[in-house]
Write a protein that holds these residues in place. Structure first.
Motif, mmCIF file in Angstrom:
data_model
loop_
_atom_site.group_PDB
_atom_site.id
_atom_site.type_symbol
_atom_site.label_atom_id
_atom_site.label_comp_id
_atom_site.label_asym_id
_atom_site.label_seq_id
_atom_site.Cartn_x
_atom_site.Cartn_y
_atom_site.Cartn_z
ATOM 1 N N CYS A 212 -51.870 -81.902 38.643
ATOM 2 C CA CYS A 212 -52.498 -82.793 37.671
ATOM 3 C C CYS A 212 -53.304 -81.943 36.692
ATOM 4 C CB CYS A 212 -53.405 -83.805 38.366
ATOM 5 S SG CYS A 212 -54.218 -84.960 37.228
ATOM 6 N N THR A 214 -55.733 -81.992 33.262
ATOM 7 C CA THR A 214 -56.588 -82.816 32.414
ATOM 8 C C THR A 214 -57.217 -81.940 31.336
ATOM 9 O OG1 THR A 214 -57.137 -84.232 34.309
ATOM 10 C CG2 THR A 214 -58.540 -84.409 32.347
ATOM 11 N N GLN A 240 -54.228 -86.577 30.108
ATOM 12 C CA GLN A 240 -53.893 -86.073 31.437
ATOM 13 C C GLN A 240 -52.400 -86.227 31.691
ATOM 14 O OE1 GLN A 240 -54.855 -88.327 35.310
ATOM 15 N NE2 GLN A 240 -56.472 -86.759 35.270
ATOM 16 N N THR A 242 -49.391 -85.523 34.979
ATOM 17 C CA THR A 242 -49.099 -85.153 36.364
ATOM 18 C C THR A 242 -47.628 -84.798 36.471
ATOM 19 O OG1 THR A 242 -50.811 -86.664 37.173
ATOM 20 C CG2 THR A 242 -49.180 -85.911 38.774
#
Length: 336
Positions: A212, A214, A240, A242
């Motif tokens: 992940c 960000t 963000q 993932t």
């Protein structure tokens, strides 16, 4: 109980803990087993308590091993070792002596000490530890708990690291005033993804195959084999993404302050199942919290917890959900 009797009990309990550590050290031999048998004969009540505690630990260990196998991270021979554990002093001593140092080094139980993989990393943090690393005069890394970083070879990137496991915040600061040389981007590799940024602050978390990313400020570029046919993916502040080895999920907006709350010593949960909260607590807290009630784990949590007060959080959960909190040696907690 008189003060002398209480002192005698305390001394016996201290000796019991010392025996537990010695027998689990991987260096105990037949002489230790014989001496332990004599100690048990001299302290029958404390020895019985030790055996009962080991029974509880064995139950917890079996559940932990089941979790490891379910997640595909089981260690070799664990089933055989589980079958070897039986009630009684002889089985306890035999198991403790048989638990060789090589196994304990490769897969420390409940991450009670660094593994060989941790120690082989260029930079690593233990459970509950945070660390700052300066990669250059303008690029720094704040490493969160249970994190491993390896410096990339210069043939891969002039300035870069690989996030092997865990979580870190990368800060590529703006150049000093008057600088005329071109900026060298910082490169971060995590799984199949490769990130580059010139001036940015971004958080990367890797758990198994899932990563992940960000972006806190500035912007960065993500290169991933799945994404290449569509070009590199750009993340800007508050965004963000993932991904894992086979997928890159759509970019979303997120609360970057909540993602990086660990930098302020706080864990933030917004509608997260209790089972995931327990997983997160286990990243920061020494020992292991074992959730033994699947229905309990489905409750969703909306809260903020200080990292330094996680044991108080467990007690609060027990009161809030009427759960039983059982504490065992080695910082093991059974929540049911």
């Amino acid at each position: 109980m008189t003060k002398a009797e209480a002192d005698s009990v305390d001394l016996a309990q201290q000796e019991a803990r010392a025996w537990l550590l010695r027998l689990r050290s991987g260096q105990a031999g037949p002489a230790d087993a014989a001496a332990f048998g004599e100690w048990c004969a001299d302290h029958p009540q404390t020895a019985q308590l030790l055996r009962e505690t080991w029974g509880s630990l064995r139950t917890a260990a079996a559940e932990i091993a089941q979790e490891e196998r379910a997640s595909g991270r089981s260690w070799a021979g664990v089933a055989r070792r589980e079958r070897a554990v039986r009630t009684g002093r002889r089985a306890f001593v035999g198991f403790a002596v048989a638990a060789g140092a090589s196994w304990l080094a490769l897969r420390p139980p409940m991450q009670l000490w660094p593994s060989l993989g941790d120690m082989a990393a260029d930079y690593y943090t233990g459970t509950g530890e945070q660390r700052r690393v300066a990669l250059s005069d303008r690029v720094s890394v704040e490493m969160n708990t249970q994190t491993r970083l390896d410096v990339l070879p210069t043939r891969v990137a002039a300035r870069g690291v690989e996030l092997v496991d865990g979580e870190a915040e990368f800060d590529a600061a703006a150049p000093a005033a008057g600088r005329v040389a071109p900026l060298q981007p910082v490169t971060v590799v995590a799984g199949k993804g490769r990130m580059q940024a010139q001036v940015a602050r971004f958080n990367v978390r890797r758990t198994g195959a899932e990563v992940c990313v960000t972006c806190v400020s500035g912007w960065l570029v993500l290169d991933h084999p799945v994404q290449r046919s569509r070009g590199d993916l750009t993340l800007r502040a508050g965004e963000q993404v993932t991904y894992d080895d086979r997928h890159v999920r759509p970019v979303t907006r997120t609360d970057a302050a909540a993602v990086t709350a660990w930098r302020r010593g706080v864990l933030v949960f917004n509608g997260v199942p209790l089972s995931e909260v327990i997983d997160e607590i286990n990243r920061y807290r020494p020992g292991k919290v074992v959730l033994r009630n699947a229905a309990l784990g489905q409750n969703r949590i909306q809260a903020q917890f200080p990292i330094t007060r996680l044991d108080d959080v467990l007690d609060m959960m027990g009161r809030l959900y009427g759960a039983r909190v059982m504490r065992l040696p080695g910082n093991i907690v059974l929540l049911s």
